[in-house]
Design an enzyme around this catalytic site. Structure first.
Site, PDB file in Angstrom:
ATOM      1  N   HIS A   6       0.857  -1.186   0.000  1.00  0.00           N
ATOM      2  CA  HIS A   6       0.000   0.000   0.000  1.00  0.00           C
ATOM      3  C   HIS A   6       0.895   1.240   0.000  1.00  0.00           C
ATOM      4  CE1 HIS A   6      -2.207   3.210   2.328  1.00  0.00           C
ATOM      5  NE2 HIS A   6      -3.100   2.946   1.391  1.00  0.00           N
ATOM      6  N   HIS A  58       1.626  10.975  -2.103  1.00  0.00           N
ATOM      7  CA  HIS A  58       0.368  10.768  -1.393  1.00  0.00           C
ATOM      8  C   HIS A  58      -0.393  12.090  -1.427  1.00  0.00           C
ATOM      9  CE1 HIS A  58      -1.785   9.025   2.393  1.00  0.00           C
ATOM     10  NE2 HIS A  58      -2.491   8.864   1.285  1.00  0.00           N
TER      11      HIS A  58
END
Length: 594
Positions: free
Chosen positions: A123, A169
């Site tokens: 992830h 991110h």
């Protein structure tokens, strides 16, 4: 074995000799039995031992084992007879090279569709640390591939000039890394640990012109190792064997670009950070599966906060696919993905005409497991379910992976740059099947009963088998740690925690007594573990050093798939809290499956 000196009070020094425990009684008994009471074991006698119930190993390896031990003893041993003494036999059993605890070869059938396998999944694979402010880099991607991870996640965003693609991110303070650099590193390291396919999951926040640029980059970097289907929708995913040494893409089909929401600090609650003071150096105990499901079910079902923090959330499914610009990009997608829209029952509906990937947060999964357990399992028999950590895990912690595994979720995505007990379970689970990153799902998740019923994780199940584990001894700490690492004034007092991670009825931890003042402790304690679902059970082993005044120190850990254990006396390597193998620390254990 040598002497260690420790300061005692201010003016005295205590000397402690490193004690060599020697072979355990069980090892002596095995040697006596197979050497027929003699002082040496011949190659033929070793072959009988290897072929017998205490080893279940290849008897043809006897000559190689004897020769390897003679090489390790030095040149004088090479001119002696090719036999083993008791000490040699013990040395062989305690050798990580010659007597490992797990099967080393890939032995599962790899010719079934991808949906029939658990797949080692990362992830936010580009993050070097926390989810909020760490650097983005290709380094953690390389490390994950070297470990055997098969699913790499990249979050694609336009750069400041909106003419190139960055990986970062979104809506956080993380610094970017270029998409091109990540793709090149994936190509270079994709198959160093496994020949089976690498799946790149793309979280797409791009304009159509940048999507077209991605398509050009991907095809140029990967060339003929990039696989994509000839048709837009497929009825069945290809197999790992068919996709050997290939790279495939998984994302949602492209939509018109939607401007990113502004970063909001409140999106990242610090609930995990508040618990940091509760966590030891090796991480909190793995949460109980039943408790997590009940907790999630008790929450408001309308709470969709997790859906706003991860995985393709900025795309609007009602927008039409733009023409021409991203047509090529669209055709490069092998595993088409989406998020649940509407009710969970709607999201889990199976379309016999096409297969797809569905993404759920860990909290969404826990809610679904409470109310839609059977639907989850039916969905995952042909489709792919990906689970990702909840948004508040800003310190890159992880969750209990068994919530996904018992419902057939193929991609249980973990923050590989973190560490702790949950990640140790992930590392251990994928030591199965030769560490190739693909583990075939057990039949009970793939085959329905006579009335078309599926596996019920909540049902009371009978005990299928019992695992007996004997913890003999450990060694190597004096080589990998400084003499005062565990205690300033004396050698360490080691004890071992041993137990099972699996379905709730199987999960338990037990421990040995602490052995005082000894760098090479001998415990000689045996434990039994009744198992209801041995197919996915994991054996957990942790060594700690007892400390009266402070928290106990960490001395190593490992997690081993029960289904892959080689019965008999085995040498077991230990790993540090980040999952890296120690150079010397190991344990001698015996496994018996009844």
């Amino acid at each position: 074995m040598g002497t260690h000196k420790f300061k005692y009070c201010l003016c005295f020094t205590r000397k402690f000799h490193l004690k060599d425990a020697g072979p355990p009684d069980d090892v002596r008994s095995l040697f006596d039995e197979y050497s027929e009471g003699g002082s040496h074991m011949s190659a033929d006698q070793l072959r009988k031992f290897l072929a017998g119930p205490h080893a279940s190993s290849d008897p043809d390896q006897a000559d190689r084992i004897i020769e390897r031990i003679r090489q390790q003893k030095g040149p004088l041993a090479r001119i002696s007879r090719p036999v083993l003494t008791l000490e040699d036999f013990h040395h062989y059993l305690f050798s990580l090279e010659l007597n490992p605890p797990l099967k080393s070869e890939i032995h599962h059938d790899m010719s079934e569709p991808l949906s029939h396998y658990f797949i080692y999944t990362g992830h936010n694979s580009y993050l070097t640390g926390n989810q909020l402010s760490s650097d983005c880099s290709d380094a953690p991607i390389i490390k994950a591939l070297q470990r055997g991870v098969r699913v790499i996640e990249l979050d694609m965003w336009p750069n400041s000039a909106k003419d190139d693609i960055n990986i970062l991110h979104g809506r956080t303070l993380t610094s970017p890394v270029s998409l091109l650099r990540c793709l090149k590193s994936i190509k270079e390291h994709a198959f160093v640990a496994s020949p089976y396919p690498v799946i790149i999951t793309l979280e797409d926040h791009l304009t159509p012109d940048l999507q077209a640029k991605v398509a050009k980059m991907v095809t140029e970097v990967f060339g003929n190792i990039l696989y994509y289907p000839e048709t837009e929708h497929v009825k069945e995913f290809p197999s790992p064997e068919f996709l050997k040494n290939r790279v495939i893409l998984s994302t949602k089909p492209p939509k018109e670009y939607l401007e990113a929401k502004s970063f909001k600090e409140k999106d990242f609650e610090h609930s995990d950070s508040k618990k940091n003071n509760e966590e030891t150096a090796w991480g909190r105990e793995v949460p109980d599966l039943d408790t997590e499901i009940e907790s999630a079910a008790a929450k408001d079902d309308d709470d969709d906060s997790d859906r706003k923090k991860d995985d393709d959330d900025d795309d609007n499914d009602d927008l039409k696919v733009p023409p021409v610009h991203s047509l090529e990009y669209k055709h490069l997608i092998t595993i088409r993905a989406g998020k649940p829209k509407g009710s969970m029952s709607e999201a889990l509906k199976v379309d016999p005409g096409k297969v797809r990937r569905l993404s759920l947060s860990e909290q969404e999964l826990a809610k679904a497991a409470s109310a839609h357990s059977a639907e989850l399992i039916r969905f995952t028999q042909n489709n792919i379910l990906r689970i990702y950590p909840k948004g508040v895990r800003i310190n890159s912690s992880n969750y209990n992976p068994f919530i996904g595994w018992v419902h057939g979720a193929q991609m249980v995505a973990f923050n590989m740059q973190g560490y702790g007990r949950s990640l140790w379970l992930m590392h251990g689970f994928y030591r199965a099947n030769g560490g190739c990153g693909y583990v075939k799902k057990p039949d009970f998740l793939m085959k329905n009963g006579p009335n078309d019923e599926v596996f019920n994780p909540k049902a009371e199940l009978p005990v299928k088998t019992t695992l007996k584990v004997k913890v003999y001894m450990g060694d190597g700490w004096h080589l990998d740690f400084t003499q005062t690492h565990f205690d300033q004034y004396s050698p360490p007092d080691f004890y071992t925690r041993v137990g099972i991670a699996g379905v709730p009825a199987d999960s338990i931890m037990k421990k040995t007594k602490a052995i005082e003042d000894n760098w090479a402790p001998s415990w000689n304690e045996e434990f039994e573990f009744p198992l209801r679902v041995p197919e996915i059970a994991l054996l957990r082993v942790e060594v700690h050093e007892y400390d009266m005044s402070e928290k106990d120190d960490f001395g190593g850990q490992t997690v081993l798939p029960v289904s892959e254990l080689r019965p008999g006396v085995r040498a077991v390597p230990l790993y540090d809290h980040k999952g890296n193998k120690f150079k010397s620390v190991k344990m001698l254990m015996r496994f018996e499956i009844v």
